[in-house]
Design an enzyme around this catalytic site. Structure first.
Site, PDB file in Angstrom:
ATOM      1  N   LYS A 173    -158.820 -11.738 -23.812  1.00 31.57           N
ATOM      2  CA  LYS A 173    -157.906 -11.579 -24.942  1.00 31.57           C
ATOM      3  C   LYS A 173    -157.524 -10.111 -25.057  1.00 31.57           C
ATOM      4  O   LYS A 173    -158.307  -9.295 -25.531  1.00 31.57           O
ATOM      5  CB  LYS A 173    -158.576 -12.069 -26.231  1.00 31.57           C
ATOM      6  CG  LYS A 173    -157.597 -12.278 -27.393  1.00 31.57           C
ATOM      7  CD  LYS A 173    -157.486 -11.019 -28.220  1.00 31.57           C
ATOM      8  CE  LYS A 173    -156.454 -11.237 -29.339  1.00 31.57           C
ATOM      9  NZ  LYS A 173    -155.572 -10.074 -29.490  1.00 31.57           N
ATOM     10  N   GLU A 248    -168.820  -2.113 -26.874  1.00 35.03           N
ATOM     11  CA  GLU A 248    -168.441  -0.702 -26.715  1.00 35.03           C
ATOM     12  C   GLU A 248    -167.616  -0.367 -27.943  1.00 35.03           C
ATOM     13  O   GLU A 248    -166.458  -0.767 -28.062  1.00 35.03           O
ATOM     14  CB  GLU A 248    -167.649  -0.525 -25.414  1.00 35.03           C
ATOM     15  CG  GLU A 248    -167.632   0.901 -24.912  1.00 35.03           C
ATOM     16  CD  GLU A 248    -166.471   1.685 -25.466  1.00 35.03           C
ATOM     17  OE1 GLU A 248    -166.686   2.412 -26.474  1.00 35.03           O
ATOM     18  OE2 GLU A 248    -165.372   1.580 -24.922  1.00 35.03           O
ATOM     19  N   CYS A 282    -162.243   6.346 -27.673  1.00 35.12           N
ATOM     20  CA  CYS A 282    -163.553   6.329 -28.339  1.00 35.12           C
ATOM     21  C   CYS A 282    -164.435   7.485 -27.904  1.00 35.12           C
ATOM     22  O   CYS A 282    -165.401   7.816 -28.596  1.00 35.12           O
ATOM     23  CB  CYS A 282    -164.250   4.997 -28.093  1.00 35.12           C
ATOM     24  SG  CYS A 282    -164.340   4.547 -26.351  1.00 35.12           S
ATOM     25  N   GLU A 379    -164.412   8.516 -37.403  1.00 34.13           N
ATOM     26  CA  GLU A 379    -163.663   8.681 -36.163  1.00 34.13           C
ATOM     27  C   GLU A 379    -162.201   9.001 -36.480  1.00 34.13           C
ATOM     28  O   GLU A 379    -161.556   8.301 -37.259  1.00 34.13           O
ATOM     29  CB  GLU A 379    -163.756   7.397 -35.336  1.00 34.13           C
ATOM     30  CG  GLU A 379    -163.270   7.533 -33.922  1.00 34.13           C
ATOM     31  CD  GLU A 379    -163.602   6.301 -33.080  1.00 34.13           C
ATOM     32  OE1 GLU A 379    -163.742   6.457 -31.858  1.00 34.13           O
ATOM     33  OE2 GLU A 379    -163.718   5.200 -33.648  1.00 34.13           O
TER      34      GLU A 379
END
Length: 469
Positions: A173, A248, A282, A379
């Site tokens: 996906k 992750e 990331c 973040e």
């Protein structure tokens, strides 16, 4: 390569409802085309096809699977330029970066084609003479792979490659914002001869497709790259069917520059670690920690280098910074800047939307950062460099570790002793010493703490796709 249908059980089709999703070029704001808006029913069909294909694929000759993966590697590289152009059109990153993404994705395919030959068992010494003890490894089963928008080609390569090599079948996906790279990847799988049902791909509702994957007892493993919040939801959902999961997730990477560092090298590494993909990765630097004696010199160099970045459409020559993926990302960076300046931060470069318009944003540098700012713990995911000053090594270690995340960290120093202390003391799954680009197929990629579980790449990257008997 521009596929506008989904591959389910070897057949390309639209959604059962006929509904579609528009995909927009973030640099121009124009609609590229449309992809199917699929949900639970289509996902269950794909899972059924993968389940049916599993027996034949998992017992196929290893040399057959390895050969197909090598063909896929070659097909990716043969089509590198058109795949890179497609990636840039849907995601925005500069073409040079897109070409690199296609190349490392192909390298992951080749790596796992080779690594599966070393997925060995063992003979264990028996406590008695009348027994033989054998440890063997077997494909875990049907795998669900959910990939993000920031690396829509290489992230897909990192997940199906070890699974397919091991003998698992895949239902993938891709992110709704960037589906075409994933669809093209799977089209090449079909072109080189992967059997029907071994690889399927679905675009549409993330909640419905992921929900169907998590609910299905036939899906034995789910691999996900995305936010920590969504990862936690998927981990909870995995409990009902005892799935293997690898996650992750988010990061909050520190970049530590000590007084003895080579500043030229540190600036070069900083530009890669911070501004690659417009800061939307990331493992991008979130927080710069610079020792007091060299703080001002480093900031001056960082300001200059940031202002030299050419911002524009990633399809144009010389562009180093493309657009951000959407307006929500722009607004998040603006909120971070407003928060930092309200708490004493000083903008020394950039600080606002770029004059080009759209989702383009100026590479920004803020100094006088402190631990109370949002950027110290959240973040950023954008082209914002926030610089903190520190005095002692211990102070840097404590500040770097003061987060629930633990994906990537960077440090620049000429001290060998400090290098070993960094390796021991930093609570991160990946640590780059005197390097701002640390991802490579030969090394495991994955985080500690709330940055995830499991590894991708390296010899460790195959382990989650194998069951041990």
């Amino acid at each position: 390569m521009l596929q506008q249908a989904n591959l389910i059980g070897g057949a390309w089709s639209g959604s059962e409802s006929g509904e579609t999703i528009s995909v927009t070029n973030p640099a121009t704001g124009t609609v590229i085309e449309h992809v199917p808006s699929c949900g639970i029913s289509e996902t269950n069909r794909a899972i059924a096809a993968a389940t049916e294909a599993f027996d034949g694929w998992s017992t196929s000759n290893l040399s057959f699977r390895v050969g197909l993966l090598h063909k896929l590697h070659d097909a990716l590289m043969d089509n590198q330029e058109i795949l890179a152009q497609l990636l840039t059109a849907e995601q925005g990153k500069p073409l040079a970066e897109a070409r690199g993404e296609i190349a490392i994705g192909a390298a992951y395919v080749r790596w796992f084609a080779e690594e599966v030959r070393r997925a060995k068992g063992e003979i264990v010494p028996s406590p008695t003479a009348d027994r033989k003890l054998m440890v063997t490894r077997h494909p875990v089963g049907v795998v669900g792979a959910i990939t993000p928008w920031n690396f829509p080609s290489s992230m897909l390569a990192r997940k199906p490659s070890p699974a397919l090599a091991a003998g698992c079948t895949i239902v993938a996906k891709p992110a709704t914002a960037t589906p075409y790279s994933g669809l093209a990847w799977v089209k090449l799988c079909q072109d080189v001869g992967f059997p029907d049902g071994v690889v399927s791909i679905l675009t549409g509702s993330a909640r419905e497709i992921a929900g169907a994957m998590m609910a299905s007892p036939d899906v034995r493993k789910v691999t996900f790259t995305g936010s920590t919040d969504v990862g936690k939801v998927l981990i909870r959902q995995s409990a009902d069917t005892f799935k293997k999961v690898s996650m992750e997730l988010g990061g909050n990477a520190p970049f530590i520059v000590f007084n003895d560092a080579d500043i030229d090298a540190a600036i070069e590494g900083a530009m890669i670690a911070k501004y690659r993909n417009m800061g939307q990765t990331c493992v991008c630097t979130n927080r710069f920690y610079v020792q007091a004696c060299i703080h001002d010199a480093f900031v001056a160099r960082l300001k200059q280098a940031s202002e030299e970045l050419v911002v524009g459409d990633g399809a144009h020559d010389g562009v180093a910074q493309g657009p951000m993926i959407d307006m929500a990302g722009v607004e998040k960076v603006e909120d971070m800047i407003a928060d930092a300046t309200s708490k004493g931060g000083k903008i020394v470069s950039g600080g606002k939307r770029h004059e080009i318009g759209g989702t383009f944003f100026e590479p920004t540098v803020i100094t006088a950062a402190n631990a109370d700012m949002k950027c110290a713990t959240e973040e950023i995911f954008g082209p914002l460099s926030v610089v903190f000053k520190f005095e002692t090594e211990q102070e840097a270690f404590e500040a770097a570790n003061a987060t629930e995340f633990g994906l990537a960290a960077y440090a620049y120093t000429k001290s060998l002793g400090r290098t070993f202390r960094l390796n021991d003391g930093l609570q991160y799954g990946l640590i780059g010493i005197n390097s701002g680009l640390i991802t490579t197929v030969e090394a495991p990629f994955g985080g500690l703490k709330e940055s995830g579980m499991g590894k991708e790449g390296g010899s460790q990257g195959s382990e989650d796709y194998l069951s041990v008997k």
